[in-house]
Design an enzyme around this catalytic site. Structure first.
Site, PDB file in Angstrom:
ATOM      1  N   LYS A 270       0.813  -1.214   0.000  1.00  0.00           N
ATOM      2  CA  LYS A 270       0.000   0.000   0.000  1.00  0.00           C
ATOM      3  C   LYS A 270       0.850   1.269   0.000  1.00  0.00           C
ATOM      4  CE  LYS A 270      -3.834  -2.348   0.201  1.00  0.00           C
ATOM      5  NZ  LYS A 270      -4.728  -2.425  -0.980  1.00  0.00           N
TER       6      LYS A 270
ATOM      7  N   LYS B 253       1.267   5.537  -5.158  1.00  0.00           N
ATOM      8  CA  LYS B 253       1.848   4.213  -5.412  1.00  0.00           C
ATOM      9  C   LYS B 253       2.663   4.241  -6.700  1.00  0.00           C
ATOM     10  CE  LYS B 253      -2.048   1.705  -3.266  1.00  0.00           C
ATOM     11  NZ  LYS B 253      -3.107   2.726  -3.320  1.00  0.00           N
TER      12      LYS B 253
ATOM     13  N   GLU C 121      -5.903  -1.753 -10.808  1.00  0.00           N
ATOM     14  CA  GLU C 121      -6.917  -1.612 -11.850  1.00  0.00           C
ATOM     15  C   GLU C 121      -7.597  -0.245 -11.780  1.00  0.00           C
ATOM     16  OE1 GLU C 121      -8.592  -5.963 -12.985  1.00  0.00           O
ATOM     17  OE2 GLU C 121      -9.312  -5.181 -11.079  1.00  0.00           O
TER      18      GLU C 121
END
Length: 217
Positions: A14, A74, A165
Site C-alpha cells: 500500500k 503508489k 486496476e
C-alpha cells in the site's frame, strides 16, 4: 524459500519507500518474467510498458487523476511501474508472426509439426473470433495469466508489488498511443519495496479455507 513460502509472504503493498530502488539485475529478471509467461496456445497477445524514470512514472500517473487519485502515490513512489496491455486485434498476420518466431526458436522438427501447431492455434483463435465472438476477452485473460505468474515471480525475488486496476485506461492509452499501435492498457503493477508505514505489511494473510474452495476426487 519454497514456492509456498513465497505465496504466503507476498502481499499487496500500500505504501512504497521511494528511496529504495530495484537493482539493475533484478530489472532484467523482471523483463524476462514478462516474456516467459505461459499463454493459451502460446498466443502471447500482450505488450508492456516499463517505467523506471521519474518522467516515465509521471506519465503513467496521469491516468490516476480524479477518481483514481488514491493510486497516484503508489505509481510515483514505486521503483518501477509495469503497464500490462492486451492486443485489440487477432488476425492472420499476428498468428503467422508467432508461428515464425516458434520456428526460429527451433520448436518444430519438420514442416508437418509446424503446420499442426498453426492449425491448432488457428482453431482456437477462430473459435473465439467467429463463434464465441469474445476474442478481446480471451486475449485479456491471457494477459491476466501473465500477471499472476509475474506477481509470484517478483515476490520470489524479494520485490514488493501492487496490481492496480484503478486508473483511467483512456488517458493511459492516449498518453502512449496504445490504441493506434493495436493495444489497450489493462492493469498497472507498481514494483519496489514497502515503506515502514505500510499497514498492510504486518497484517495476516486471509484466504477462504480449502474445505470451501477445493474439491478432491
Amino acid at each position: 524459500m519454497s514456492i509456498i513460502d513465497v505465496a504466503q509472504s507476498r502481499y499487496t503493498t500500500k505504501v512504497f519507500d521511494s528511496n529504495k530502488k530495484i537493482s539493475a539485475q533484478h530489472v532484467e529478471e523482471i523483463k524476462q518474467l514478462l516474456r516467459l509467461s505461459p499463454s493459451s496456445t502460446n498466443l502471447q497477445p500482450w505488450h508492456f510498458i516499463l517505467a523506471s524514470s521519474e518522467e516515465g512514472k509521471a506519465r503513467i500517473a496521469k491516468s490516476t487523476s480524479g477518481s483514481y487519485s488514491f493510486n497516484e502515490a503508489k505509481v510515483l513512489n514505486a521503483s518501477q511501474i509495469v503497464v500490462f496491455c492486451a492486443r485489440t486485434t487477432l488476425d492472420e498476420d499476428y498468428l503467422n508472426k508467432v508461428l515464425q518466431q516458434e520456428q526460429a526458436d527451433g520448436r518444430f522438427a519438420n514442416s508437418d509439426v509446424m503446420a499442426g501447431q498453426h492449425k491448432g492455434r488457428s482453431y482456437f483463435a477462430n473459435l473465439h473470433r467467429f463463434d464465441y465472438k469474445d476474442a478481446q476477452h480471451w486475449m485479456e485473460k491471457q494477459v491476466y495469466l501473465n500477471l499472476g505468474n509475474f506477481l509470484l515471480g517478483v515476490a520470489s525475488l524479494g520485490i514488493d508489488a501492487t496490481p492496480i486496476e484503478g486508473f483511467d485506461a483512456g488517458i493511459l492509452d492516449s498518453e502512449f498511443g496504445l490504441r493506434e499501435k493495436g493495444f489497450t492498457s489493462l492493469v498497472i503493477v507498481a514494483l519496489g519495496y514497502h515503506d515502514e508505514d505500510d499497514f498492510n505489511a504486518a497484517l495476516p494473510k486471509s484466504r477462504l479455507p480449502l474445505s470451501e474452495t477445493l474439491t478432491e476426487v
